[in-house]
Design a protein around this motif. Structure first.
Motif, short mmCIF file in Angstrom:
data_model
loop_
_atom_site.label_atom_id
_atom_site.label_comp_id
_atom_site.label_asym_id
_atom_site.label_seq_id
_atom_site.Cartn_x
_atom_site.Cartn_y
_atom_site.Cartn_z
N THR A 1 -5.55 5.00 7.11
CA THR A 1 -5.50 3.63 6.59
C THR A 1 -4.37 2.85 7.24
N THR B 1 -6.32 10.48 4.82
CA THR B 1 -6.86 9.15 4.54
C THR B 1 -5.76 8.10 4.59
N ALA C 1 -7.85 1.14 1.72
CA ALA C 1 -8.78 2.03 2.43
C ALA C 1 -10.20 1.92 1.88
N TYR D 1 0.84 -1.20 0.00
CA TYR D 1 0.00 0.00 0.00
C TYR D 1 0.87 1.26 0.00
#
Length: 463
Positions: free
Chosen positions: A272, A268, A415, A88
């Protein structure tokens, strides 16, 4: 050692603990090759991170934090940069079109670690774990497994993604109109595909025959075969970039950009990192504590798990400080526990081996990206095993779990999967309560999380 680690009290001895530590290291040493490949975008430097610097950070962070877990918590669990979150991390950089740089992403990880420390000290971390239903926790694990798998098949070129019949997308999944997306199977004549498939077969065989360190030995055996195929350059063993003596000047120490992070607006991303690590660590720590018999005394067990969470939280920021993605507790630690590891001596042994691995950078650099891609696919399989814990007959939990799982790989964003799962669960569980069918108690924190998710999509979109 007996007095410090309380070996007799835990029914173990020095030899057993050391052997358990070696076993744990062998089962998770693959991260030394996989993490540098992922964070440096498979040696292309596309993320802005250097392969050698990431290797040093991986070994150093894993070694130091794992030793701390053993010395200060007396817990037989090892830590290292986590799979899924490292993917990620790289994806966020590669798909941001330059808006998010490596220093900004490392700053986000560092901040998430500070959040963890606060959540752990204030006991909010434990409260969140009660609020989120088990079905979503398991779904998050499964979704990340699929996310890792799709990265493995894409980076090995087993999976091809193209705008048309001639243009392949190499850096990441670019948003495309539905009619323009073309997914296909890579050519079997492609050396990268061949090496990945060989690695996949070897690791699978080693796992079936229950060879300890199956993933590591599979990667090494694949590298040997790739050499005889002519796709491994031994020149790296003498290259200045990968010296046998660690060159810590290459370490990205405190490689942060707080101003850039604020300008990039990556709240965000931080959430996450925080959210995924929250459940991943809790599940691993509690699961391994149960296997080691630590939870037999519930009060003492909870106290040690709490201390372990604090070390883990410090490890997140510590890993970012030396230049790697989120450091987390490894479920592979259960392999050492199965060998009899019961105390922190197991963790200290594993940590020392990670520090010794700092002198093996040239060997790790030999490993082709396709060999580590095979390992990603297998790790995805291991994480998929949590799917059996989800009751797909109960639609109140089945639908949110399904959305959590599929949205991660299909939107190429962890997310998004978590967001869809939380909102859908709150809605369905509440409606179930209203109509008196299959209802669930929805914790007030779930409502807070759902509102934050809605605001996220409303204010900053789904990118």
């Amino acid at each position: 050692m007996d007095r410090f680690f309380k070996l007799k009290e835990h029914g173990t001895n020095v030899r057993t603990e050391i052997m358990a530590g070696i076993t744990t290291f062998m089962t998770m040493a693959y991260i030394l090759a996989v993490n540098p490949n992922i964070l440096s975008a498979f040696k292309s430097g596309a993320t802005g991170l250097d392969w050698t610097s990431v290797f040093l950070a991986t070994a150093l962070a894993a070694g130091v934090v794992t030793i701390c877990m053993g010395l200060f918590v007396n817990f037989p669990v090892a830590l290292a940069p986590g799979m899924g979150l490292n993917a990620y991390f790289a994806t966020v950089i590669l798909t941001s079109n330059g808006a998010i740089t490596a220093p900004i992403a490392l700053t986000a990880v560092f901040v998430s670690g500070i959040i963890f420390v606060i959540l752990t000290v204030t006991k909010v971390r434990q409260m969140l774990l009660v609020a989120v239903p088990d079905s979503l926790k398991h779904a998050i694990t499964v979704g990340i497994g699929l996310f890792i798998t799709i990265i493995g098949v894409k980076n090995s070129e087993i999976l091809t993604v193209s705008l048309d019949t001639t243009t392949d997308i190499k850096a990441g999944f670019t948003p495309l109109p539905s009619y323009a997306s073309v997914f296909g199977l890579g050519s079997m004549h492609n050396p990268n595909v061949q090496i990945a498939l060989i690695g996949l077969i070897l690791i699978a065989i080693f796992m079936v025959i229950r060879l300890k360190g199956a993933i590591l030995f599979g990667i090494l055996a694949t590298t040997v075969i790739a050499y005889f195929m002519g796709y491994v350059d031994l020149g790296v063993l003498t290259a200045k970039e990968t010296t046998w003596v660690p060159d810590f000047s290459k370490l990205n120490f405190a490689h942060f950009d707080f101003v850039g992070m604020l300008n990039a607006g990556i709240i965000t991303v931080i959430l996450t990192f925080t959210f995924v690590e929250l459940f991943d660590t809790f599940g691993t720590l509690v699961g391994t504590a149960n296997r080691a018999g630590i939870m037999k005394n519930r009060e003492e067990g909870n106290k040690r798990v709490g201390k372990a969470m604090f070390v883990d939280a410090l490890g997140v920021s510590g890993g970012a400080l030396v230049g790697t993605s989120t450091v987390t507790a490894y479920v592979e630690s259960s392999a050492g526990i199965a060998e009899g590891g019961r105390t922190g001596l197991t963790a200290v042994t594993t940590g020392v081996l990670f520090l010794l691995a700092l002198f093996l950078a040239p060997i790790a650099a030999l490993i082709p990206g396709s060999a580590t891609a095979a390992a990603l696919i297998i790790v995805g399989l291991l994480m998929m095993q949590s799917v059996k814990e989800i009751d797909f007959q109960d639609m109140v939990v089945a639908i949110p779990a399904f959305l959590t799982i599929v949205m991660m790989p299909f939107t190429y964003n962890i997310a998004n999967g978590i967001s869809f799962g939380i909102v859908s669960y709150v809605i369905l569980a509440t409606l179930g309560n209203l109509f008196g069918k299959n209802g669930r108690n929805v914790h007030w924190l779930m409502w807070v999380l759902a509102i934050l998710v809605v605001l996220r999509f409303a204010l900053i979109g789904g990118e």
